[in-house]
Design a protein around this motif. Structure first.
Motif, short mmCIF file in Angstrom:
data_model
loop_
_atom_site.label_atom_id
_atom_site.label_comp_id
_atom_site.label_asym_id
_atom_site.label_seq_id
_atom_site.Cartn_x
_atom_site.Cartn_y
_atom_site.Cartn_z
N GLU A 18 0.84 -1.20 0.00
CA GLU A 18 0.00 0.00 0.00
C GLU A 18 0.87 1.26 0.00
OE1 GLU A 18 -3.07 2.46 -0.27
OE2 GLU A 18 -3.19 0.28 -0.46
N GLN A 19 1.94 1.24 0.79
CA GLN A 19 2.85 2.39 0.83
C GLN A 19 3.59 2.54 -0.50
OE1 GLN A 19 3.07 4.65 3.08
NE2 GLN A 19 2.05 3.74 4.83
N VAL A 20 4.06 1.44 -1.05
CA VAL A 20 4.81 1.50 -2.31
C VAL A 20 3.88 1.91 -3.45
CG1 VAL A 20 6.08 0.11 -4.00
CG2 VAL A 20 6.58 -0.12 -1.58
N ARG A 21 2.62 1.46 -3.41
CA ARG A 21 1.67 1.84 -4.45
C ARG A 21 1.46 3.36 -4.47
NH1 ARG A 21 -3.25 3.16 -4.70
NH2 ARG A 21 -3.76 2.65 -2.56
N ARG A 22 1.51 3.98 -3.30
CA ARG A 22 1.36 5.43 -3.23
C ARG A 22 2.53 6.16 -3.89
NH1 ARG A 22 0.83 6.89 2.72
NH2 ARG A 22 0.64 8.98 1.88
N GLY A 30 -0.81 13.33 -6.54
CA GLY A 30 -1.88 13.89 -5.73
C GLY A 30 -1.51 14.09 -4.27
N LEU A 31 -0.36 13.57 -3.84
CA LEU A 31 0.03 13.68 -2.43
C LEU A 31 0.53 15.09 -2.12
CD1 LEU A 31 1.98 10.38 -1.72
CD2 LEU A 31 -0.30 10.99 -0.95
N GLU A 35 2.82 14.70 3.31
CA GLU A 35 2.60 13.25 3.20
C GLU A 35 3.69 12.61 2.35
OE1 GLU A 35 -1.27 11.77 2.15
OE2 GLU A 35 -2.24 13.43 3.21
N THR A 36 4.14 13.31 1.33
CA THR A 36 5.21 12.79 0.48
C THR A 36 6.49 12.64 1.30
OG1 THR A 36 4.22 13.97 -1.37
CG2 THR A 36 6.43 13.13 -1.70
#
Length: 172
Positions: A18-22, A30-31, A35-36
């Motif tokens: 989930e983290q890598v997908r972001r 979009g981050l 958050e980035t």
């Protein structure tokens, strides 16, 4: 050569994926910056953890590790190495995005500084320096900085006569 998302999903747990997908393109754009940055810190920590585990396993295989790492010395680090590479690629994408945020912020600061400088320049009173030397009653000579030597005219004649006499003596 990139690794497909399915290969990343196979290597990572659900939470890790989930983290890598972001960190992939549509979600990464979009981050927001904070958050980035949090994502980059998490990815860096996971990559470093995988790197340290691989290094300790290699030390164990060489016989340099302490007694605690002996059970993991025989384990292969192939999957862990692939996982580390996934984290490294994700971190590279996120770092690129962070650099774009920083560049954008630098551009804004520079633009604001230039606007302030332009405003100060427009608000400042114009300077009118002295025009320097100007002609009034025609042109005047510029005084020379060299020293002038005043020679007595009698001295000039004496030297000239001395040279003439010396030349005559040589010729005869």
């Amino acid at each position: 050569m990139g690794v497909e998302l399915t290969a990343e999903r196979r290597l990572l747990s659900e939470k890790e994926f989930e983290q890598v997908r972001r960190s992939h393109y549509p979600e990464l754009e979009g981050l927001p910056p904070d958050e980035t940055l949090t994502l980059a810190r998490w990815l860096r920590g996971e990559r470093d953890r995988a790197r340290d585990i691989i290094a300790s396993r290699r030390r164990g295989r060489r016989g340099k590790a302490s007694g605690t790492g002996q059970q993991s010395a025989d384990a292969s680090e192939r999957g862990l190495s692939a996982k580390k590479q996934v984290y490294a690629r994700a971190l590279k994408r996120v770092n690129g995005r962070l650099e774009r945020f920083r560049a954008e912020r630098r551009r804004e600061i520079i633009q604001a500084n230039l606007q302030d400088a332009l405003k100060r320049r427009k608000d400042a009173e114009p300077q009118h320096p002295s025009p320097g030397r100007t002609p009034r009653k025609g042109m005047r000579p510029i005084p020379s900085g060299r020293r002038t030597v005043e020679t007595d005219p009698r001295e000039i004649g004496r030297v000239s006569q001395f040279v003439k006499d010396a030349q005559a003596r040589r010729d005869s």
